[in-house]
Write a protein that holds these residues in place. Sequence first.
Motif, mmCIF file in Angstrom:
data_model
loop_
_atom_site.group_PDB
_atom_site.id
_atom_site.type_symbol
_atom_site.label_atom_id
_atom_site.label_comp_id
_atom_site.label_asym_id
_atom_site.label_seq_id
_atom_site.Cartn_x
_atom_site.Cartn_y
_atom_site.Cartn_z
ATOM 1 N N LEU A 1 -5.348 7.101 1.261
ATOM 2 C CA LEU A 1 -4.234 6.920 0.338
ATOM 3 C C LEU A 1 -4.568 5.789 -0.629
ATOM 4 N N ILE A 2 -4.188 5.953 -1.894
ATOM 5 C CA ILE A 2 -4.374 4.906 -2.898
ATOM 6 C C ILE A 2 -3.006 4.508 -3.434
ATOM 7 N N VAL A 3 -2.736 3.200 -3.457
ATOM 8 C CA VAL A 3 -1.470 2.713 -4.024
ATOM 9 C C VAL A 3 -1.772 1.693 -5.116
ATOM 10 N N PHE A 4 -0.945 1.705 -6.144
ATOM 11 C CA PHE A 4 -1.095 0.794 -7.282
ATOM 12 C C PHE A 4 0.230 0.079 -7.505
ATOM 13 N N THR A 5 0.201 -1.258 -7.518
ATOM 14 C CA THR A 5 1.459 -2.019 -7.578
ATOM 15 C C THR A 5 1.734 -2.639 -8.947
ATOM 16 N N GLY A 6 1.436 -1.908 -10.007
ATOM 17 C CA GLY A 6 1.957 -2.263 -11.316
ATOM 18 C C GLY A 6 1.059 -3.031 -12.260
ATOM 19 N N HIS B 1 -5.438 -0.557 -1.863
ATOM 20 C CA HIS B 1 -4.415 -1.224 -2.672
ATOM 21 C C HIS B 1 -5.025 -1.770 -3.955
ATOM 22 N N LEU B 2 -4.541 -1.268 -5.086
ATOM 23 C CA LEU B 2 -4.954 -1.719 -6.417
ATOM 24 C C LEU B 2 -3.755 -2.352 -7.115
ATOM 25 N N SER B 3 -4.027 -3.292 -8.015
ATOM 26 C CA SER B 3 -2.926 -3.893 -8.757
ATOM 27 C C SER B 3 -3.439 -4.530 -10.042
ATOM 28 N N ASP B 4 -2.559 -4.617 -11.026
ATOM 29 C CA ASP B 4 -2.760 -5.450 -12.224
ATOM 30 C C ASP B 4 -4.084 -5.189 -12.942
ATOM 31 N N ALA C 1 2.115 -6.181 -2.861
ATOM 32 C CA ALA C 1 2.546 -6.724 -4.151
ATOM 33 C C ALA C 1 1.344 -7.170 -4.965
ATOM 34 N N GLY C 2 1.613 -7.538 -6.206
ATOM 35 C CA GLY C 2 0.577 -8.054 -7.103
ATOM 36 C C GLY C 2 1.170 -9.169 -7.949
ATOM 37 N N LYS D 1 -1.924 9.576 -4.377
ATOM 38 C CA LYS D 1 -1.946 8.298 -5.086
ATOM 39 C C LYS D 1 -0.515 7.953 -5.495
ATOM 40 N N ILE D 2 -0.091 6.739 -5.144
ATOM 41 C CA ILE D 2 1.285 6.305 -5.384
ATOM 42 C C ILE D 2 1.253 5.079 -6.285
ATOM 43 N N ALA D 3 2.206 4.977 -7.214
ATOM 44 C CA ALA D 3 2.236 3.830 -8.130
ATOM 45 C C ALA D 3 3.667 3.390 -8.409
ATOM 46 N N ILE D 4 3.787 2.119 -8.761
ATOM 47 C CA ILE D 4 5.033 1.587 -9.305
ATOM 48 C C ILE D 4 4.699 0.889 -10.623
#
Length: 233
Positions: A33-38, A4-7, A160-161, A68-71
């Motif tokens: 899996l890599i996810v990025f929350t904005g 989980h990555l963010s900001d 979340a971030g 890799k998923i992002a919002i």
Amino acid sequence: MICHLSDFHFSRSFKPRRINRIIRSIMNVSPDLIVFTGDLIDNYEKWPSKETQRLIEKLKKMTAPMGKIAILGNHDYRSKGDNFVKAILTESDFTVLENEEIFGSNDDVSINIAGMDDTLMGNPQFQFERTLAQWHLLLVHEPDSVLNMEDVQHFDLVLAGHGHGGQVRFPFIFYKIRGSLTYTHGLYLLAKKTLLSISNGVGMSMLPLRFGVPPEVIYYHLNKQPTATKAKK
């Protein structure tokens, strides 16, 4: 394993080369899996265009077998930068979710991921369909987004971030921002089987410094959830 990555808040003062150590660390861990929350960039109007290709190259170096998923976050929308940010993420092999869901699986787990559009600057949707996946994840930028959801208990994990953990934290003083007033940092149990996890993020906004709140990358291990079986007579 989920990373989980963010900001990131990339800007003139926080350039893509600043995440070299993070990239090496992620690749050593080898998440599924890599996810990025904005909040990829801080402000599109002030973005140094010469750094665009370098940013794409850095983001591409992060790879995961399940993708890799992002919002998007509120800063991605600043100065009408949302289309620019979506283009960078897409070219960097991220799937950008805007009130959408995506399903994935490997030999161990099946997972359905819903991505909500930003609640401060975008057009969020607060209801998603329950599926037959073993795990249900929800990606939001502002953690307080869940306050508008009637079916948040349908998700196992909400990521979340946004709040940066306060970014600058002194004893008895915690700086809060809109979108992260109720849920500020760390872990919260939203329902019996629904966990909200808020990342401190990596970059900085407003002030070019962190104090008492280190940047972080969070990893989650998902196990197979047992399925109901009929008792033998």
